[in-house]
Design an enzyme around this catalytic site. Structure first.
Site, short mmCIF file in Angstrom:
data_model
loop_
_atom_site.label_atom_id
_atom_site.label_comp_id
_atom_site.label_asym_id
_atom_site.label_seq_id
_atom_site.Cartn_x
_atom_site.Cartn_y
_atom_site.Cartn_z
N LYS A 1 3.08 11.27 -11.48
CA LYS A 1 2.28 10.39 -12.33
C LYS A 1 3.03 9.07 -12.52
O LYS A 1 4.19 9.07 -12.96
CB LYS A 1 2.03 11.03 -13.69
CG LYS A 1 0.92 12.06 -13.71
CD LYS A 1 0.65 12.47 -15.15
CE LYS A 1 -0.53 13.41 -15.25
NZ LYS A 1 -0.83 13.77 -16.65
N ASN B 199 -0.54 18.33 -21.07
CA ASN B 199 -0.84 17.28 -22.05
C ASN B 199 -0.87 17.79 -23.48
O ASN B 199 -1.34 17.08 -24.38
CB ASN B 199 -2.18 16.63 -21.70
CG ASN B 199 -2.14 15.85 -20.41
OD1 ASN B 199 -1.21 15.08 -20.18
ND2 ASN B 199 -3.13 16.04 -19.56
N LYS C 182 7.10 22.98 -14.29
CA LYS C 182 6.27 21.84 -13.92
C LYS C 182 5.97 21.84 -12.42
O LYS C 182 4.84 21.55 -12.00
CB LYS C 182 6.92 20.52 -14.33
CG LYS C 182 5.99 19.35 -14.05
CD LYS C 182 6.27 18.12 -14.86
CE LYS C 182 5.14 17.12 -14.72
NZ LYS C 182 5.42 15.86 -15.43
N HIS D 258 -0.31 15.42 -26.38
CA HIS D 258 -0.33 14.06 -25.90
C HIS D 258 -1.56 13.27 -26.36
O HIS D 258 -1.47 12.05 -26.53
CB HIS D 258 -0.24 14.04 -24.37
CG HIS D 258 1.12 14.36 -23.84
ND1 HIS D 258 1.74 15.56 -24.10
CD2 HIS D 258 1.97 13.64 -23.08
CE1 HIS D 258 2.93 15.55 -23.52
NE2 HIS D 258 3.09 14.41 -22.89
N GLU E 89 9.30 17.58 -25.06
CA GLU E 89 8.70 18.01 -23.78
C GLU E 89 9.25 19.36 -23.35
O GLU E 89 8.54 20.16 -22.73
CB GLU E 89 8.95 16.95 -22.71
CG GLU E 89 8.30 15.60 -22.98
CD GLU E 89 6.79 15.59 -22.74
OE1 GLU E 89 6.22 16.65 -22.42
OE2 GLU E 89 6.18 14.52 -22.90
N ARG F 4 -3.08 21.65 -14.66
CA ARG F 4 -2.11 20.61 -15.02
C ARG F 4 -2.45 19.94 -16.34
O ARG F 4 -1.57 19.39 -17.01
CB ARG F 4 -2.01 19.56 -13.89
CG ARG F 4 -0.92 18.53 -14.15
CD ARG F 4 -0.61 17.66 -12.95
NE ARG F 4 0.44 16.70 -13.28
CZ ARG F 4 1.02 15.89 -12.41
NH1 ARG F 4 0.67 15.93 -11.13
NH2 ARG F 4 1.97 15.05 -12.79
N GLU G 276 -4.50 16.86 -11.62
CA GLU G 276 -4.91 17.19 -12.98
C GLU G 276 -6.42 17.46 -13.10
O GLU G 276 -7.11 16.91 -13.96
CB GLU G 276 -4.51 16.08 -13.95
CG GLU G 276 -4.44 16.55 -15.41
CD GLU G 276 -3.86 15.51 -16.34
OE1 GLU G 276 -4.61 15.04 -17.20
OE2 GLU G 276 -2.67 15.16 -16.19
N HIS H 187 -0.42 10.05 -27.99
CA HIS H 187 -0.73 8.73 -27.44
C HIS H 187 -1.44 7.86 -28.47
O HIS H 187 -1.23 6.64 -28.51
CB HIS H 187 -1.58 8.87 -26.18
CG HIS H 187 -0.84 9.36 -24.99
ND1 HIS H 187 -1.45 9.70 -23.81
CD2 HIS H 187 0.49 9.58 -24.79
CE1 HIS H 187 -0.55 10.10 -22.93
NE2 HIS H 187 0.64 10.04 -23.52
N ARG I 40 0.81 -1.23 0.00
CA ARG I 40 0.00 0.00 0.00
C ARG I 40 0.84 1.28 0.00
O ARG I 40 0.35 2.35 0.35
CB ARG I 40 -0.98 0.00 1.18
CG ARG I 40 -1.99 -1.13 1.13
CD ARG I 40 -3.07 -0.94 2.17
NE ARG I 40 -4.09 -1.99 2.06
CZ ARG I 40 -4.07 -3.10 2.78
NH1 ARG I 40 -3.09 -3.31 3.66
NH2 ARG I 40 -5.02 -4.00 2.63
N HIS J 125 8.03 8.30 -27.36
CA HIS J 125 7.00 9.17 -26.79
C HIS J 125 7.20 10.62 -27.23
O HIS J 125 6.25 11.28 -27.67
CB HIS J 125 7.04 9.08 -25.27
CG HIS J 125 6.08 10.01 -24.59
ND1 HIS J 125 4.72 9.89 -24.71
CD2 HIS J 125 6.30 11.09 -23.78
CE1 HIS J 125 4.12 10.85 -24.00
NE2 HIS J 125 5.07 11.59 -23.44
#
Length: 359
Positions: A142, A244, A226, A247, A184, A240, A236, A251, A120, A264
């Site tokens: 993330k 993206n 960032k 992205h 990026e 935030r 997000e 993606h 956990r 990426h």
């Protein structure tokens, strides 16, 4: 040593940036109380840095275990998540152990997700060794693995205890990987900082030469932006989402082409140009700024268009499953001038088809 902070209350943590941090394990782990360190790396990074790091940690009297997986985006899977979990259980690793992610974004995302789930949640730190991971994926918490139906669809928000960026590792980075990281970097200028975008335009040659001072300045500014955004919106729900940019399209490219075939950053680069063109179609950005964006991306040998074998239907199929969709409606981050961006959800399938069938 440049030090930044991600301000998240009790989950706050420092970002250290300096060439040679990996050679100073005493500093690396001065804030980590764990006596058992598990270093997770890959087959490309481990021959370069793992022995040195492990040796210095052992010299501090800490137990060190190593887990090495194959390299590549295609390795960010539930199968490797289970493999690492099994290794931790077999050691066994207790709840007061600490995982060190030594590698690029795949290792950071995977090791972070393992850390979030093992018993956990146990401590982990990021030691990113690629430009993309240093300026983006190592900061912000993330963590995720990929699924054949979508990228980063299984994961958690889980912050590291610290991020240690050794800019000297970029000297061993393959040119294609360095270029992918620049996508990026450019993103931050487009969404947040016109002055930084202009600085990038004026420093193309020194960046490509990997001038140490230039890289330190560039990486620090990206992390600063960032950290500022994440501190305002950790999970997000608002600002935030601007991170993206490119992205949603990117993606889709990665998933359609097979994870790892397009890096990426390459997919994000093409995605940012597509997003800028969509914004121009809507009248939200001037074509001269679309040209500036395209020229800067191309200057770092990155693609400015998607794969020739992808049509609008292929993009839309993946984008409808994108985790940024809300109530099954696609959302897009679009530039509204260099240095500013917004999230829109009112893009019709007809507009996307017109845009993407000529991309």
């Amino acid at each position: 040593m440049p030090t930044l902070h991600v301000d998240l209350g009790e989950r706050s943590y420092p970002i250290y940036i300096q060439a040679g941090i990996l050679s100073d394990a005493g500093f690396l782990f001065s804030e980590i109380r764990a006596k058992h360190i598990i270093i997770i790396s890959n087959t490309v990074v481990s021959p370069l840095y793992l022995d040195t790091l492990a040796g210095r940690v052992q010299a501090l009297g800490k137990r060190v275990d190593r887990i090495v997986i194959a390299d590549g985006e295609q390795e960010k899977t539930l199968a490797n998540f289970e493999y690492i979990m099994s290794k931790l259980l077999a050691m066994p690793a207790s709840r007061d152990a600490c995982i060190v992610a030594l590698g690029g974004g795949v290792i950071g995302d995977l090791a972070g997700f393992v850390s979030a789930c093992y018993q956990r949640g146990i401590d982990f730190v990021q030691v990113p060794t690629t430009l993309l991971s240093q300026v983006d994926s190592s900061v912000g918490g993330k963590t995720a693995v990929n699924h054949p139906l979508g990228k980063n669809m299984i994961g958690a928000f889980y912050q590291p205890k610290a991020v240690y960026i050794d800019t000297a590792t970029l000297s061993t980075l393959a040119p294609r990987e360095f270029a992918a990281g620049m996508a990026e970097v450019i993103k931050y200028g487009i969404i947040y900082d016109l002055a930084f975008f202009t600085w990038l335009e004026n420093n193309i040659d020194s960046i490509k030469r990997k001038d140490s001072d230039t890289l330190n300045t560039m990486i620090a500014r990206c992390c600063e932006i960032k950290a500022t955004i994440v501190a305002q919106d950790e999970r997000e729900q608002n600002i935030r989402a601007l991170l993206n940019l490119g992205h949603t399209f990117g993606h889709a490219i990665e998933a359609e082409q097979g994870f790892g075939n397009w890096l990426h950053g390459e997919a994000v680069a093409a995605g940012m140009v597509i997003a800028a063109r969509l914004s121009a179609m809507r009248g939200d950005v001037d074509l001269t700024e679309v040209t500036r964006i395209s020229q800067l991306i191309a200057a770092f040998d990155l693609p400015i268009a998607g794969p020739g074998n992808m049509n609008a239907a292929a993009y839309i199929s993946h984008m409808q499953r994108d985790k940024k969709a809300v109530n099954n409606a696609m959302r897009f981050v679009l530039p509204i001038g260099i240095g500013k961006a917004k999230v829109v959800g009112d893009v019709s399938s007809e507009a996307l088809t017109e845009l993407l069938d000529v991309s």
